[in-house]
Design a protein around this motif. Structure first.
Motif, PDB file in Angstrom:
ATOM      1  N   ALA A   1      -1.169 -14.971  -1.587  1.00 14.69           N
ATOM      2  CA  ALA A   1      -1.075 -13.960  -0.525  1.00 14.69           C
ATOM      3  C   ALA A   1      -2.121 -12.882  -0.776  1.00 14.69           C
ATOM      4  CB  ALA A   1       0.324 -13.344  -0.494  1.00 14.69           C
ATOM      5  N   ASP A   2      -2.662 -12.346   0.287  1.00 12.44           N
ATOM      6  CA  ASP A   2      -3.645 -11.266   0.193  1.00 12.44           C
ATOM      7  C   ASP A   2      -3.018  -9.899   0.375  1.00 12.44           C
ATOM      8  OD1 ASP A   2      -6.214 -12.726  -0.138  1.00 12.44           O
ATOM      9  OD2 ASP A   2      -5.631 -13.606   1.778  1.00 12.44           O
ATOM     10  N   SER A   3      -1.776  -9.857   0.906  1.00 15.66           N
ATOM     11  CA  SER A   3      -1.084  -8.597   1.106  1.00 15.66           C
ATOM     12  C   SER A   3       0.404  -8.897   1.242  1.00 15.66           C
ATOM     13  CB  SER A   3      -1.609  -7.884   2.361  1.00 15.66           C
ATOM     14  OG  SER A   3      -0.996  -6.614   2.505  1.00 15.66           O
ATOM     15  N   SER A   4       1.209  -7.849   1.293  1.00 18.31           N
ATOM     16  CA  SER A   4       2.644  -7.999   1.506  1.00 18.31           C
ATOM     17  C   SER A   4       3.083  -6.982   2.546  1.00 18.31           C
ATOM     18  CB  SER A   4       3.425  -7.794   0.199  1.00 18.31           C
ATOM     19  OG  SER A   4       4.819  -7.971   0.411  1.00 18.31           O
ATOM     20  N   VAL A   5       3.530  -7.482   3.701  1.00 18.96           N
ATOM     21  CA  VAL A   5       3.953  -6.597   4.783  1.00 18.96           C
ATOM     22  C   VAL A   5       5.208  -5.834   4.371  1.00 18.96           C
ATOM     23  CG1 VAL A   5       4.731  -6.500   7.182  1.00 18.96           C
ATOM     24  CG2 VAL A   5       2.909  -8.078   6.521  1.00 18.96           C
ATOM     25  N   TRP A   6       6.189  -6.550   3.845  1.00 22.02           N
ATOM     26  CA  TRP A   6       7.358  -5.887   3.271  1.00 22.02           C
ATOM     27  C   TRP A   6       7.055  -5.558   1.819  1.00 22.02           C
ATOM     28  CZ3 TRP A   6      13.020  -7.292   4.730  1.00 22.02           C
ATOM     29  CH2 TRP A   6      13.224  -7.028   6.097  1.00 22.02           C
ATOM     30  N   PRO A   7       7.579  -4.443   1.303  1.00 24.35           N
ATOM     31  CA  PRO A   7       7.207  -4.012  -0.047  1.00 24.35           C
ATOM     32  C   PRO A   7       7.727  -4.935  -1.127  1.00 24.35           C
ATOM     33  CG  PRO A   7       9.003  -2.664   0.788  1.00 24.35           C
ATOM     34  CD  PRO A   7       8.550  -3.509   1.938  1.00 24.35           C
ATOM     35  N   VAL A   8       7.032  -4.961  -2.234  1.00 24.29           N
ATOM     36  CA  VAL A   8       7.548  -5.605  -3.439  1.00 24.29           C
ATOM     37  C   VAL A   8       8.365  -4.555  -4.190  1.00 24.29           C
ATOM     38  CG1 VAL A   8       5.624  -7.221  -3.533  1.00 24.29           C
ATOM     39  CG2 VAL A   8       5.456  -5.048  -4.755  1.00 24.29           C
ATOM     40  N   LEU A   9       8.958  -4.938  -5.311  1.00 22.94           N
ATOM     41  CA  LEU A   9       9.717  -3.975  -6.099  1.00 22.94           C
ATOM     42  C   LEU A   9       8.800  -2.840  -6.533  1.00 22.94           C
ATOM     43  CD1 LEU A   9      11.851  -6.383  -8.309  1.00 22.94           C
ATOM     44  CD2 LEU A   9      12.618  -5.072  -6.336  1.00 22.94           C
ATOM     45  N   VAL A  10       9.364  -1.649  -6.627  1.00 22.86           N
ATOM     46  CA  VAL A  10       8.520  -0.482  -6.880  1.00 22.86           C
ATOM     47  C   VAL A  10       7.764  -0.601  -8.189  1.00 22.86           C
ATOM     48  CG1 VAL A  10      10.383   0.860  -7.961  1.00 22.86           C
ATOM     49  CG2 VAL A  10       8.454   2.035  -6.880  1.00 22.86           C
ATOM     50  N   GLU A  11       8.390  -1.207  -9.220  1.00 20.15           N
ATOM     51  CA  GLU A  11       7.678  -1.339 -10.488  1.00 20.15           C
ATOM     52  C   GLU A  11       6.474  -2.265 -10.352  1.00 20.15           C
ATOM     53  OE1 GLU A  11      11.607  -3.754 -11.010  1.00 20.15           O
ATOM     54  OE2 GLU A  11      10.943  -1.895 -10.042  1.00 20.15           O
ATOM     55  N   ASP A  12       6.583  -3.289  -9.475  1.00 19.98           N
ATOM     56  CA  ASP A  12       5.445  -4.165  -9.222  1.00 19.98           C
ATOM     57  C   ASP A  12       4.369  -3.437  -8.424  1.00 19.98           C
ATOM     58  OD1 ASP A  12       6.382  -6.447 -10.580  1.00 19.98           O
ATOM     59  OD2 ASP A  12       7.632  -7.018  -8.881  1.00 19.98           O
ATOM     60  N   SER A  13       4.793  -2.631  -7.463  1.00 19.20           N
ATOM     61  CA  SER A  13       3.822  -1.866  -6.676  1.00 19.20           C
ATOM     62  C   SER A  13       3.012  -0.931  -7.565  1.00 19.20           C
ATOM     63  CB  SER A  13       4.539  -1.049  -5.602  1.00 19.20           C
ATOM     64  OG  SER A  13       5.090  -1.880  -4.609  1.00 19.20           O
ATOM     65  N   LEU A  14       3.696  -0.256  -8.479  1.00 18.69           N
ATOM     66  CA  LEU A  14       2.996   0.664  -9.380  1.00 18.69           C
ATOM     67  C   LEU A  14       2.059  -0.092 -10.319  1.00 18.69           C
ATOM     68  CD1 LEU A  14       5.950   3.078 -10.235  1.00 18.69           C
ATOM     69  CD2 LEU A  14       4.098   3.426  -8.586  1.00 18.69           C
ATOM     70  N   ARG A  15       2.462  -1.294 -10.692  1.00 12.09           N
ATOM     71  CA  ARG A  15       1.595  -2.118 -11.554  1.00 12.09           C
ATOM     72  C   ARG A  15       0.337  -2.537 -10.787  1.00 12.09           C
ATOM     73  NH1 ARG A  15       1.795  -7.497 -11.930  1.00 12.09           N
ATOM     74  NH2 ARG A  15       3.913  -7.592 -11.065  1.00 12.09           N
ATOM     75  N   PHE A  16       0.509  -2.989  -9.534  1.00 12.47           N
ATOM     76  CA  PHE A  16      -0.650  -3.371  -8.729  1.00 12.47           C
ATOM     77  C   PHE A  16      -1.563  -2.171  -8.483  1.00 12.47           C
ATOM     78  CE2 PHE A  16       2.082  -6.983  -7.196  1.00 12.47           C
ATOM     79  CZ  PHE A  16       1.250  -7.998  -7.649  1.00 12.47           C
ATOM     80  N   GLU A  17      -0.968  -0.981  -8.347  1.00 14.31           N
ATOM     81  CA  GLU A  17      -1.748   0.223  -8.103  1.00 14.31           C
ATOM     82  C   GLU A  17      -2.705   0.498  -9.260  1.00 14.31           C
ATOM     83  OE1 GLU A  17      -0.592   4.446  -6.022  1.00 14.31           O
ATOM     84  OE2 GLU A  17       0.570   3.854  -7.767  1.00 14.31           O
ATOM     85  N   ALA A  18      -2.322   0.060 -10.453  1.00 19.28           N
ATOM     86  CA  ALA A  18      -3.147   0.299 -11.636  1.00 19.28           C
ATOM     87  C   ALA A  18      -4.136  -0.827 -11.910  1.00 19.28           C
ATOM     88  CB  ALA A  18      -2.246   0.501 -12.862  1.00 19.28           C
ATOM     89  N   GLU A  19      -4.053  -1.930 -11.174  1.00 14.99           N
ATOM     90  CA  GLU A  19      -4.927  -3.079 -11.435  1.00 14.99           C
ATOM     91  C   GLU A  19      -6.195  -2.997 -10.592  1.00 14.99           C
ATOM     92  OE1 GLU A  19      -2.963  -6.812 -11.113  1.00 14.99           O
ATOM     93  OE2 GLU A  19      -1.398  -6.316 -12.582  1.00 14.99           O
ATOM     94  N   PRO A  20      -7.360  -3.271 -11.169  1.00 12.71           N
ATOM     95  CA  PRO A  20      -8.638  -3.110 -10.449  1.00 12.71           C
ATOM     96  C   PRO A  20      -8.863  -4.137  -9.350  1.00 12.71           C
ATOM     97  CG  PRO A  20      -9.002  -4.072 -12.622  1.00 12.71           C
ATOM     98  CD  PRO A  20      -7.564  -3.670 -12.583  1.00 12.71           C
ATOM     99  N   ASP A  21      -8.124  -5.255  -9.368  1.00 12.20           N
ATOM    100  CA  ASP A  21      -8.346  -6.302  -8.375  1.00 12.20           C
ATOM    101  C   ASP A  21      -7.585  -6.067  -7.072  1.00 12.20           C
ATOM    102  OD1 ASP A  21     -10.021  -7.674 -10.107  1.00 12.20           O
ATOM    103  OD2 ASP A  21      -8.391  -8.851 -10.974  1.00 12.20           O
ATOM    104  N   PHE A  22      -6.861  -4.963  -7.007  1.00  8.61           N
ATOM    105  CA  PHE A  22      -6.059  -4.685  -5.814  1.00  8.61           C
ATOM    106  C   PHE A  22      -6.313  -3.269  -5.309  1.00  8.61           C
ATOM    107  CE2 PHE A  22      -3.866  -8.053  -8.037  1.00  8.61           C
ATOM    108  CZ  PHE A  22      -3.467  -8.912  -7.026  1.00  8.61           C
ATOM    109  N   THR A  23      -6.189  -3.104  -4.013  1.00  7.83           N
ATOM    110  CA  THR A  23      -6.217  -1.791  -3.376  1.00  7.83           C
ATOM    111  C   THR A  23      -4.809  -1.489  -2.881  1.00  7.83           C
ATOM    112  OG1 THR A  23      -8.530  -1.991  -2.701  1.00  7.83           O
ATOM    113  CG2 THR A  23      -7.154  -0.426  -1.475  1.00  7.83           C
ATOM    114  N   VAL A  24      -4.273  -0.334  -3.258  1.00  7.64           N
ATOM    115  CA  VAL A  24      -2.917   0.043  -2.871  1.00  7.64           C
ATOM    116  C   VAL A  24      -2.974   1.370  -2.117  1.00  7.64           C
ATOM    117  CG1 VAL A  24      -0.590   0.619  -3.668  1.00  7.64           C
ATOM    118  CG2 VAL A  24      -1.906  -1.170  -4.840  1.00  7.64           C
ATOM    119  N   PHE A  25      -2.458   1.355  -0.899  1.00  9.22           N
ATOM    120  CA  PHE A  25      -2.358   2.563  -0.085  1.00  9.22           C
ATOM    121  C   PHE A  25      -0.957   3.141  -0.257  1.00  9.22           C
ATOM    122  CE2 PHE A  25      -5.639   0.017   1.876  1.00  9.22           C
ATOM    123  CZ  PHE A  25      -6.619   0.938   2.200  1.00  9.22           C
TER     124      PHE A  25
END
Length: 311
Positions: free
Chosen positions: A24-48
């Motif tokens: 998947a390239d994105s998730s319309v519905w959110p993932v778990l908040v701990e996963d969202s925060l992890r993706f926010e810190a990873e350079p391969d993803f953009t998190v708004f």
């Protein structure tokens, strides 16, 4: 892009795996908040990240003999440490709700409403004054009826089930017994709409959900609203809703919606818990995204401007 495919994946943990593997390239519905925060810190993803307009809440059936008591609903608000729920369950990625509108709606938000800080002593005082006497088993009773109700949570909801369990503990400490059951979301929405269920837990918009952030919320707060999950009926709110739809001057409309928020905060037709931070994740191979977003959920309306950078 030529094609945008939406896969329906109910489990947030599985959605996170799909992002990690590139399925998947994105998730319309959110993932778990701990996963969202992890993706926010990873350079391969953009998190708004942006404030959410949908309130995380426990809709309560106001037609129920127990939940129909305003003092019981107010006592529950005082009994719950909502900031602790935010910190423990959602890693701090939310703000405490103060009424039906999100503080992100800065023009429409009314900060001058009844407040419910964590105060279990005040909760117990309200229950005592309402005639709910503590029983030997730790559950309050009035006229032979225990202060007990059932909250039906969404089957497999990995984000909100732990929230319900923590709230269950807070309520137990003041003599309120909240039992937990699970059901599919479709059954819950139908059951809350027709008054067959006592309580549930999910996120829903009570104003401010549209692209313009308009505070209109007649579908959820009008007595005959299609999504009046709490069976809430208030003649003054009905009058104000009609007036708010007819008024075109923003300043005059604000007076109307300020009063609606004040009534909701006083009556507590549902337990308004928090507003989640919206965290919308994209794989960096998706190009054409905006640099910033005031509402991350609305980014998908710009999908016709995206392209994929193939390896």
């Amino acid at each position: 892009i030529d094609v945008l495919r939406l896969d329906v994946v109910p489990e947030p943990s599985v959605r996170a795996i799909a992002l990690e593997t590139g399925d998947a390239d994105s998730s319309v519905w959110p993932v778990l908040v701990e996963d969202s925060l992890r993706f926010e810190a990873e350079p391969d993803f953009t998190v708004f990240r942006s404030p959410n307009a949908a309130v995380n809440h426990f809709p309560l059936n106001n037609d129920d003999p127990i939940l129909g008591e305003k003092e019981v609903r107010q006592a529950m608000m005082f009994a719950i440490d909502r900031q602790q729920v935010i910190d423990d369950i959602f890693s701090g990625a939310a703000v405490v709700a103060e009424t039906n509108l999100s503080p992100a709606l800065s023009f429409w938000f009314n900060a001058d409403t009844a407040k419910y800080p964590y105060d279990p002593e005040q909760a117990m005082t309200l229950l005592d004054e309402a005639g709910w006497v503590m029983g030997d088993d730790g559950v309050r009773v009035k006229d032979g009826t225990p202060l007990s109700f059932t909250c039906t949570v969404i089957t497999g909801d990995q984000a909100r089930r732990p929230e319900a369990e923590l709230v269950q503990q807070f309520l137990s400490e003041v003599g309120i017994d909240m039992q937990l059951e699970e059901a599919p979301v479709s059954a819950i929405l139908e059951g809350m709409r027709n008054g067959a269920l006592q309580c549930s837990l999910y996120n829903w918009t009570y104003g401010g959900g549209g692209a313009s952030g308009d505070p209109e919320s007649s579908s959820t707060l009008l007595s005959d609203g299609a999504n009046n999950f709490s069976q809430f009926r208030n003649d003054r709110v009905d009058e104000l809703m009609v007036a708010g739809l007819a008024e075109t001057d923003p300043d005059e409309r604000k007076v109307i919606y300020d009063e609606i928020q004040a009534i909701i905060a006083e009556e507590v037709p549902f337990l308004y818990m928090m507003y989640w931070d919206g965290l919308t994740i994209f794989n960096n191979r998706v190009k054409g995204l905006p640099e910033t977003a005031l509402n991350a959920e609305r980014i998908y309306t710009t999908a016709h401007e995206w392209w994929i950078e193939e390896e």
